[in-house]
Design an enzyme around this catalytic site. Structure first.
Site, PDB file in Angstrom:
ATOM      1  CE  LYS A  13      -2.261  -1.017   3.803  1.00  0.00           C
ATOM      2  NZ  LYS A  13      -1.764  -2.374   4.188  1.00  0.00           N
ATOM      3  NE  ARG A  88      -4.005  -2.307  10.102  1.00  0.00           N
ATOM      4  CZ  ARG A  88      -2.965  -1.709   9.520  1.00  0.00           C
ATOM      5  NH1 ARG A  88      -3.045  -0.469   9.139  1.00  0.00           N
ATOM      6  NH2 ARG A  88      -1.871  -2.372   9.313  1.00  0.00           N
ATOM      7  NE  ARG A 123       9.857  -5.788   5.549  1.00  0.00           N
ATOM      8  CZ  ARG A 123       8.740  -5.085   5.586  1.00  0.00           C
ATOM      9  NH1 ARG A 123       8.521  -4.142   4.704  1.00  0.00           N
ATOM     10  NH2 ARG A 123       7.833  -5.327   6.519  1.00  0.00           N
ATOM     11  NE  ARG A 156       9.376  -3.828  10.389  1.00  0.00           N
ATOM     12  CZ  ARG A 156       8.425  -3.259   9.662  1.00  0.00           C
ATOM     13  NH1 ARG A 156       8.723  -2.445   8.687  1.00  0.00           N
ATOM     14  NH2 ARG A 156       7.154  -3.501   9.918  1.00  0.00           N
ATOM     15  NE  ARG A 167       2.519  -6.907  10.618  1.00  0.00           N
ATOM     16  CZ  ARG A 167       3.597  -6.643   9.886  1.00  0.00           C
ATOM     17  NH1 ARG A 167       4.665  -7.413   9.992  1.00  0.00           N
ATOM     18  NH2 ARG A 167       3.598  -5.619   9.080  1.00  0.00           N
TER      19      ARG A 167
END
Ligand code: ADP
Ligand code: ZN
Length: 210
Positions: A13, A88, A123, A156, A167
């Site tokens: 996004k 959300r 990542r 992270r 999530r």
């Protein structure tokens, strides 16, 4: 133009928001970025939000709604804005309506969970300069070493596979119902996320013109 970007964490996004922001000359308001800044600065908001973020959970509606109310009242929002990461939950969307904020278009960036899980678990970020890498798609020249500053790359906390799964679960449970909410109001445009980000950008810009 008032635009909402919808989509799972890691759907991209933020990248689409950047492009629309430039194209339409309107600001992007990312509740995720506002909250992350608050965590770093150690403000009151940051202290309240930390435990939710680290668990992969949403920050309570009333806190996020206060953030948005204040942010949308600033002068740079008067000709429009892009909301990235808000609403959300259904109550957040209802509150936006109650504030009298009329949304023109909702663009959903649709990416499969498996693709997202792979993207996020691969990542790596540099803790010193913030540059981000990917173990498959954007490798550093030397394994686990930042090209830019030489520091050792890390994953992270909220990109760890367990947290990513949590999530995504929260997304399907609490955020995905917004697709129907906005489809019922004739505002939903679905953009299928593409392998190549430039292709996704083209589809997003087309959705804004249709
Ligand atoms: P992601 O990286 O999952 O796309 P963001 O960067 O948008 O997420 O936000 C990071 C975190 O901030 C979320 O996991 C959530 O805890 C919190 N957050 C951001 N926006 C909201 C919101 N509208 N309502 C509740 N919590 C939010
Ligand atoms: Zn670095």
């Amino acid at each position: 133009m008032r635009i909402v970007l919808l989509g799972a964490p890691g759907a991209g996004k933020g990248t689409q928001a950047e492009v629309i922001s430039r194209e339409k000359n309107i600001p992007t308001i990312s509740t995720g970025n506002i909250i992350r800044d608050a965590l770093k600065s150690g403000s009151e908001l940051g202290k309240k939000a930390r435990k939710y973020i680290e668990a992969g959970h949403l920050v309570p509606d009333d806190i996020v709604i206060d953030i948005i109310r204040e942010r949308l009242s600033r002068p740079d929002c008067k000709d429009g804005f892009i909301l990235d990461g808000f609403p959300r939950t259904i109550p957040q969307a209802e509150e936006l309506e109650r504030m009298g904020v009329h949304i023109d278009r909702v663009i959903e960036i649709d990416v499969d969970d498996e693709v997202i899980a792979r993207r996020m678990s691969g990542r790596r970020v540099c803790p010193s300069c913030g540059t981000s890498y990917h173990i498959e798609h954007k490798q550093p020249k030397k394994r686990d070493v930042c090209d830019n500053c030489g520091d050792t790359l890390v994953q992270r906390e909220d990109d760890r596979p367990e947290t990513v799964r949590e999530r995504l679960r929260v997304y399907h449970e609490q955020t995905a119902p917004l697709k129907n909410y906005y489809a019922d109001r004739n505002k939903l445009y679905v953009v299928k996320g593409q392998e190549d980000v430039n292709d996704t950008i083209r589809l997003t810009l087309a959705a804004l013109k249709s």
